[in-house]
Design a protein around this motif. Structure first.
Motif, PDB file in Angstrom:
ATOM      1  N   ASP A  99       0.823  -1.208   0.000  1.00 32.70           N
ATOM      2  CA  ASP A  99       0.000   0.000   0.000  1.00 32.70           C
ATOM      3  C   ASP A  99       0.858   1.260   0.000  1.00 32.70           C
ATOM      4  O   ASP A  99       0.666   2.154  -0.823  1.00 32.70           O
ATOM      5  CB  ASP A  99      -0.925   0.025   1.220  1.00 32.70           C
ATOM      6  N   VAL A 100       1.811   1.324   0.912  1.00 31.43           N
ATOM      7  CA  VAL A 100       2.594   2.551   1.077  1.00 31.43           C
ATOM      8  C   VAL A 100       3.543   2.785  -0.096  1.00 31.43           C
ATOM      9  O   VAL A 100       3.530   3.853  -0.716  1.00 31.43           O
ATOM     10  CB  VAL A 100       3.369   2.527   2.414  1.00 31.43           C
ATOM     11  N   MET A 101       4.398   1.804  -0.403  1.00 32.81           N
ATOM     12  CA  MET A 101       5.434   2.005  -1.429  1.00 32.81           C
ATOM     13  C   MET A 101       4.878   1.973  -2.839  1.00 32.81           C
ATOM     14  O   MET A 101       5.199   2.823  -3.667  1.00 32.81           O
ATOM     15  CB  MET A 101       6.517   0.935  -1.291  1.00 32.81           C
ATOM     16  N   HIS A 102       4.076   0.957  -3.114  1.00 33.38           N
ATOM     17  CA  HIS A 102       3.630   0.737  -4.492  1.00 33.38           C
ATOM     18  C   HIS A 102       2.442   1.621  -4.855  1.00 33.38           C
ATOM     19  O   HIS A 102       2.445   2.263  -5.901  1.00 33.38           O
ATOM     20  CB  HIS A 102       3.295  -0.738  -4.687  1.00 33.38           C
ATOM     21  N   LEU A 103       1.444   1.658  -3.989  1.00 36.36           N
ATOM     22  CA  LEU A 103       0.242   2.416  -4.322  1.00 36.36           C
ATOM     23  C   LEU A 103       0.361   3.896  -3.972  1.00 36.36           C
ATOM     24  O   LEU A 103       0.221   4.758  -4.837  1.00 36.36           O
ATOM     25  CB  LEU A 103      -0.986   1.799  -3.640  1.00 36.36           C
ATOM     26  N   TYR A 104       0.602   4.213  -2.688  1.00 36.17           N
ATOM     27  CA  TYR A 104       0.591   5.618  -2.261  1.00 36.17           C
ATOM     28  C   TYR A 104       1.774   6.412  -2.809  1.00 36.17           C
ATOM     29  O   TYR A 104       1.598   7.531  -3.280  1.00 36.17           O
ATOM     30  CB  TYR A 104       0.564   5.739  -0.739  1.00 36.17           C
ATOM     31  N   MET A 105       2.967   5.841  -2.728  1.00 37.07           N
ATOM     32  CA  MET A 105       4.137   6.575  -3.205  1.00 37.07           C
ATOM     33  C   MET A 105       4.256   6.482  -4.725  1.00 37.07           C
ATOM     34  O   MET A 105       4.295   7.498  -5.408  1.00 37.07           O
ATOM     35  CB  MET A 105       5.417   6.055  -2.547  1.00 37.07           C
ATOM     36  N   ASN A 106       4.325   5.256  -5.255  1.00 34.29           N
ATOM     37  CA  ASN A 106       4.601   5.072  -6.674  1.00 34.29           C
ATOM     38  C   ASN A 106       3.438   5.526  -7.558  1.00 34.29           C
ATOM     39  O   ASN A 106       3.627   6.341  -8.448  1.00 34.29           O
ATOM     40  CB  ASN A 106       4.952   3.612  -6.942  1.00 34.29           C
ATOM     41  N   TYR A 107       2.254   5.016  -7.330  1.00 39.57           N
ATOM     42  CA  TYR A 107       1.133   5.372  -8.205  1.00 39.57           C
ATOM     43  C   TYR A 107       0.554   6.740  -7.891  1.00 39.57           C
ATOM     44  O   TYR A 107       0.307   7.540  -8.781  1.00 39.57           O
ATOM     45  CB  TYR A 107       0.017   4.318  -8.133  1.00 39.57           C
ATOM     46  N   ASP A 108       0.316   7.015  -6.606  1.00 35.73           N
ATOM     47  CA  ASP A 108      -0.346   8.267  -6.237  1.00 35.73           C
ATOM     48  C   ASP A 108       0.625   9.442  -6.130  1.00 35.73           C
ATOM     49  O   ASP A 108       0.210  10.586  -6.233  1.00 35.73           O
ATOM     50  CB  ASP A 108      -1.086   8.121  -4.910  1.00 35.73           C
ATOM     51  N   GLY A 109       1.891   9.159  -5.884  1.00 39.93           N
ATOM     52  CA  GLY A 109       2.858  10.239  -5.702  1.00 39.93           C
ATOM     53  C   GLY A 109       2.567  11.066  -4.465  1.00 39.93           C
ATOM     54  O   GLY A 109       2.817  12.267  -4.445  1.00 39.93           O
ATOM     55  N   ASN A 110       2.035  10.424  -3.426  1.00 43.13           N
ATOM     56  CA  ASN A 110       1.686  11.132  -2.194  1.00 43.13           C
ATOM     57  C   ASN A 110       2.932  11.809  -1.628  1.00 43.13           C
ATOM     58  O   ASN A 110       3.909  11.143  -1.311  1.00 43.13           O
ATOM     59  CB  ASN A 110       1.098  10.157  -1.182  1.00 43.13           C
ATOM     60  N   PRO A 111       2.911  13.140  -1.483  1.00 42.43           N
ATOM     61  CA  PRO A 111       4.124  13.875  -1.119  1.00 42.43           C
ATOM     62  C   PRO A 111       4.447  13.944   0.366  1.00 42.43           C
ATOM     63  O   PRO A 111       5.434  14.571   0.749  1.00 42.43           O
ATOM     64  CB  PRO A 111       3.813  15.285  -1.648  1.00 42.43           C
ATOM     65  N   ALA A 112       3.669  13.305   1.225  1.00 50.56           N
ATOM     66  CA  ALA A 112       3.875  13.409   2.666  1.00 50.56           C
ATOM     67  C   ALA A 112       5.180  12.734   3.087  1.00 50.56           C
ATOM     68  O   ALA A 112       5.386  11.552   2.837  1.00 50.56           O
ATOM     69  CB  ALA A 112       2.693  12.793   3.411  1.00 50.56           C
ATOM     70  N   LYS A 113       6.054  13.500   3.729  1.00 52.82           N
ATOM     71  CA  LYS A 113       7.340  12.962   4.172  1.00 52.82           C
ATOM     72  C   LYS A 113       7.150  11.821   5.167  1.00 52.82           C
ATOM     73  O   LYS A 113       7.871  10.830   5.113  1.00 52.82           O
ATOM     74  CB  LYS A 113       8.192  14.053   4.807  1.00 52.82           C
ATOM     75  N   ASP A 114       6.180  11.939   6.065  1.00 51.92           N
ATOM     76  CA  ASP A 114       5.942  10.874   7.041  1.00 51.92           C
ATOM     77  C   ASP A 114       5.568   9.563   6.353  1.00 51.92           C
ATOM     78  O   ASP A 114       5.995   8.495   6.780  1.00 51.92           O
ATOM     79  CB  ASP A 114       4.848  11.280   8.027  1.00 51.92           C
ATOM     80  N   LEU A 115       4.789   9.652   5.292  1.00 53.78           N
ATOM     81  CA  LEU A 115       4.424   8.456   4.532  1.00 53.78           C
ATOM     82  C   LEU A 115       5.659   7.855   3.867  1.00 53.78           C
ATOM     83  O   LEU A 115       5.867   6.640   3.902  1.00 53.78           O
ATOM     84  CB  LEU A 115       3.369   8.789   3.474  1.00 53.78           C
ATOM     85  N   CYS A 116       6.501   8.712   3.297  1.00 50.99           N
ATOM     86  CA  CYS A 116       7.736   8.229   2.665  1.00 50.99           C
ATOM     87  C   CYS A 116       8.643   7.566   3.699  1.00 50.99           C
ATOM     88  O   CYS A 116       9.232   6.511   3.423  1.00 50.99           O
ATOM     89  CB  CYS A 116       8.459   9.378   1.968  1.00 50.99           C
ATOM     90  N   ASP A 117       8.750   8.174   4.879  1.00 46.56           N
ATOM     91  CA  ASP A 117       9.556   7.577   5.946  1.00 46.56           C
ATOM     92  C   ASP A 117       9.026   6.195   6.318  1.00 46.56           C
ATOM     93  O   ASP A 117       9.801   5.259   6.553  1.00 46.56           O
ATOM     94  CB  ASP A 117       9.567   8.470   7.184  1.00 46.56           C
ATOM     95  N   THR A 118       7.711   6.052   6.344  1.00 48.71           N
ATOM     96  CA  THR A 118       7.096   4.752   6.616  1.00 48.71           C
ATOM     97  C   THR A 118       7.454   3.752   5.526  1.00 48.71           C
ATOM     98  O   THR A 118       7.748   2.587   5.804  1.00 48.71           O
ATOM     99  CB  THR A 118       5.571   4.890   6.754  1.00 48.71           C
ATOM    100  N   GLY A 119       7.458   4.205   4.280  1.00 49.58           N
ATOM    101  CA  GLY A 119       7.851   3.335   3.168  1.00 49.58           C
ATOM    102  C   GLY A 119       9.269   2.812   3.329  1.00 49.58           C
ATOM    103  O   GLY A 119       9.530   1.621   3.130  1.00 49.58           O
ATOM    104  N   PHE A 120      10.181   3.686   3.711  1.00 43.05           N
ATOM    105  CA  PHE A 120      11.567   3.261   3.925  1.00 43.05           C
ATOM    106  C   PHE A 120      11.660   2.270   5.084  1.00 43.05           C
ATOM    107  O   PHE A 120      12.369   1.269   4.999  1.00 43.05           O
ATOM    108  CB  PHE A 120      12.467   4.474   4.202  1.00 43.05           C
ATOM    109  N   ARG A 121      10.946   2.554   6.170  1.00 42.70           N
ATOM    110  CA  ARG A 121      10.973   1.658   7.329  1.00 42.70           C
ATOM    111  C   ARG A 121      10.446   0.273   6.962  1.00 42.70           C
ATOM    112  O   ARG A 121      11.050  -0.753   7.295  1.00 42.70           O
ATOM    113  CB  ARG A 121      10.158   2.256   8.478  1.00 42.70           C
ATOM    114  N   LEU A 122       9.321   0.236   6.243  1.00 43.85           N
ATOM    115  CA  LEU A 122       8.741  -1.049   5.849  1.00 43.85           C
ATOM    116  C   LEU A 122       9.659  -1.805   4.895  1.00 43.85           C
ATOM    117  O   LEU A 122       9.831  -3.019   5.018  1.00 43.85           O
ATOM    118  CB  LEU A 122       7.365  -0.832   5.215  1.00 43.85           C
TER     119      LEU A 122
END
Length: 132
Positions: A94-117
């Motif tokens: 959800d975070v890396m593939h959908l929210y970051m990659n497809y949606d381009g969600n710019p929230a830094k906290d979300l990106c940090d979660t992607g890296f952690r996961l």
């Protein structure tokens, strides 16, 4: 050039994602949002590719790297072996593939979660690879 250690390769993808956001992702410190979703998308894609690299090293879901495998095929084999990893992969998808990659969600906290996961998944996969 094919790399011999899939976990090292997976970690290289994570480093590429970090480098992309660090060098090109302009972060608005006040809002904690990246200003250009292009780089968030690229980072999310790198992270997810690194995760797939690690998962393929353990579960061998893909016979050929040129073929696409539905996420459900991964989830099925992971669920039979490691429920905690399954939770990480579900969230990571959800975070890396959908929210970051497809949606381009710019929230830094979300990106940090992607890296952690991504790191959690790769670390867990590393423990599952038989060492000789």
């Amino acid at each position: 050039m094919k790399r011999k250690d899939p976990i090292a390769e997976a970690r290289r993808y994570v480093e590429n994602a970090k480098e992309t956001l660090r060098e090109k992702g302009e972060l608005d410190v006040e809002t904690r949002l990246y200003q250009d979703d292009k780089y968030v998308r690229a980072a999310g894609n790198y992270l997810w590719l690194g995760v797939l690299q690690a998962l393929d090293a353990v579960f061998h879901v893909r016979e050929d790297r040129r073929t696409r495998v539905d996420i459900n095929a991964y989830l099925e084999v992971i669920g039979k072996r490691d429920r905690k990893l399954l939770d990480y992969v579900n969230s990571g998808y959800d975070v890396m593939h959908l929210y970051m990659n497809y949606d381009g969600n710019p929230a830094k906290d979300l990106c940090d979660t992607g890296f952690r996961l991504a790191n959690n998944i790769i670390d867990r996969c590393e423990t599952m690879i038989p060492r000789s």
